[in-house]
Write an enzyme that holds these catalytic residues in place. Sequence first.
Site, PDB file in Angstrom:
ATOM      1  N   GLU A 158       0.786  -1.241   0.000  1.00 56.36           N
ATOM      2  CA  GLU A 158       0.000   0.000   0.000  1.00 56.36           C
ATOM      3  C   GLU A 158       0.820   1.294   0.000  1.00 56.36           C
ATOM      4  O   GLU A 158       0.603   2.164   0.839  1.00 56.36           O
ATOM      5  CB  GLU A 158      -0.961  -0.002   1.201  1.00 56.36           C
ATOM      6  CG  GLU A 158      -1.883  -1.198   1.206  1.00 56.36           C
ATOM      7  CD  GLU A 158      -2.859  -1.212   2.377  1.00 56.36           C
ATOM      8  OE1 GLU A 158      -2.785  -0.326   3.233  1.00 56.36           O
ATOM      9  OE2 GLU A 158      -3.708  -2.132   2.422  1.00 56.36           O
ATOM     10  N   GLU A 263      -6.093 -10.916  -1.246  1.00 57.55           N
ATOM     11  CA  GLU A 263      -6.900 -10.719  -0.022  1.00 57.55           C
ATOM     12  C   GLU A 263      -8.380 -10.658  -0.386  1.00 57.55           C
ATOM     13  O   GLU A 263      -9.120  -9.804   0.114  1.00 57.55           O
ATOM     14  CB  GLU A 263      -6.477  -9.416   0.677  1.00 57.55           C
ATOM     15  CG  GLU A 263      -5.000  -9.364   1.014  1.00 57.55           C
ATOM     16  CD  GLU A 263      -4.568  -8.113   1.770  1.00 57.55           C
ATOM     17  OE1 GLU A 263      -5.442  -7.372   2.261  1.00 57.55           O
ATOM     18  OE2 GLU A 263      -3.359  -7.880   1.865  1.00 57.55           O
TER      19      GLU A 263
HETATM   20  C1  XIL Z   1      -6.287  -6.447   8.289  1.00 55.57           C
HETATM   21  C2  XIL Z   1      -6.648  -7.617   9.207  1.00 55.57           C
HETATM   22  O1  XIL Z   1      -7.542  -8.452   8.519  1.00 55.57           O
HETATM   23  C3  XIL Z   1      -7.272  -7.097  10.471  1.00 55.57           C
HETATM   24  O2  XIL Z   1      -7.470  -8.165  11.393  1.00 55.57           O
HETATM   25  C4  XIL Z   1      -6.374  -6.039  11.120  1.00 55.57           C
HETATM   26  O3  XIL Z   1      -7.024  -5.484  12.226  1.00 55.57           O
HETATM   27  C5  XIL Z   1      -6.039  -4.936  10.131  1.00 55.57           C
HETATM   28  O4  XIL Z   1      -5.467  -5.511   8.961  1.00 55.57           O
HETATM   29  N1  XIL Z   1      -4.855  -4.802   3.690  1.00 55.57           N
HETATM   30  C6  XIL Z   1      -3.884  -5.649   4.147  1.00 55.57           C
HETATM   31  C7  XIL Z   1      -4.153  -6.529   5.302  1.00 55.57           C
HETATM   32  O5  XIL Z   1      -2.819  -5.745   3.514  1.00 55.57           O
HETATM   33  O6  XIL Z   1      -3.014  -6.769   6.081  1.00 55.57           O
HETATM   34  C8  XIL Z   1      -5.256  -5.976   6.175  1.00 55.57           C
HETATM   35  O7  XIL Z   1      -5.564  -6.940   7.180  1.00 55.57           O
HETATM   36  C9  XIL Z   1      -6.456  -5.631   5.348  1.00 55.57           C
HETATM   37  C10 XIL Z   1      -6.125  -4.579   4.318  1.00 55.57           C
END
Ligand code: XIL
Length: 374
Positions: A158, A263
Amino acid sequence: MKTKLFLFGAYLLLFTQACVTSKSPEVLKDALKDKFLIGTALNIGQIWEKDSLADKVIKRQFDAIVAENCMKSMYLQPKEGEFFFDDADRFVEFGEQNNMFVTGHCLIWHSQAPDWFFTDDEGKEVSKEALIERMKDHITTVVSRYKGRIKGWDVVNEAILDDGSWRDSKFYKIIGEDFIPVAFEFAHAADPGAELYYNDYDEWHTGKCEAIVRLVNSLKEKGLRIDGVGMQGHLGMDYPSLDEYRAAIDAYSSAGVKVLVTELDVSALPSSRQNTGANIADTEAYRQEMNPYANGLPDSVSFAWNRRMGDLFTLFIDNSDKIARVTLWGVTDGDSWKNDFPMPGRTDYPLLFDRQYKAKPVVKEIINKLRIKN
Ligand code: XIL
């Protein structure tokens, strides 16, 4: 007589077993085996096999895993030089024991990074040189610990905004855009065999997509290793369009890297608007409006959701020459971070398995579709 009874019993047992095993195995990883890896993110309980029902689903359906949280820098190195590897070690072991492709998530990210990373003993912001040194220590320690075992790393997460500009993170503010090539360089030095990825959300926005392609090209021009772009895939019912998503897959693939959907989740809920400025009464009404399925998903919405997820999988399967892995961000709806993001306390339905650990209809559809095709 006794022998006859015994033989009959044994026959009955074999027959029952045969019936059970010949039932169509609804197994995603088998159906998708010639297309791409199918993965899931594991939370702490799942890593330690505390939830036996989830454990069954994970081992049966998926051939790739990523840690949802425990490999982020605030957990791996909560204090400078003090690493905590118990959860991450167990996570990697879990993957190996179950012949899964293990991805490391993530080395450099502005979020879930400990404050000490950016400040000195007096609480002042560290220099560029000091921050690069800290990045080097962190990346080298973590990547070399799992050398040859973690097969791919989300090196930078990101770093780019939707309009294609750099995110004004502490890494960017202190080091400038060079923090990205530097991170890739350190990761590669620590494990020359590992695949290295850049990972981001809203990866289908034109401006962001173009900027990621420019980043991939510039890393390659510098002679650095980059194997793939991770398209996070936190998607909604009505965004992006399939054409927009296809265009992004094509753009990354044309840049000469693997595409990974890293994701995936599809929220069934309305998108939240920010800064409503509403009074308390309105806020309560708004909260209810934004959480319409707290007591279950109506059939019509469930149908639309399954169709949306099915359309996305059709897109992935049709582009499986470009896509190396599709990872869901969680196992069941009950596990999903979407229940608390971007608004806390909602009931969402974004994943392939429901709160009872049951595969949703789309899982069978994906499997059947591939059976017909093959
Ligand atoms: C999220 C997790 O799912 C949550 O449990 C945590 O509180 C915050 O992070 N992008 C990403 C992930 O790359 O690491 C994130 O995961 C969601 C957004």
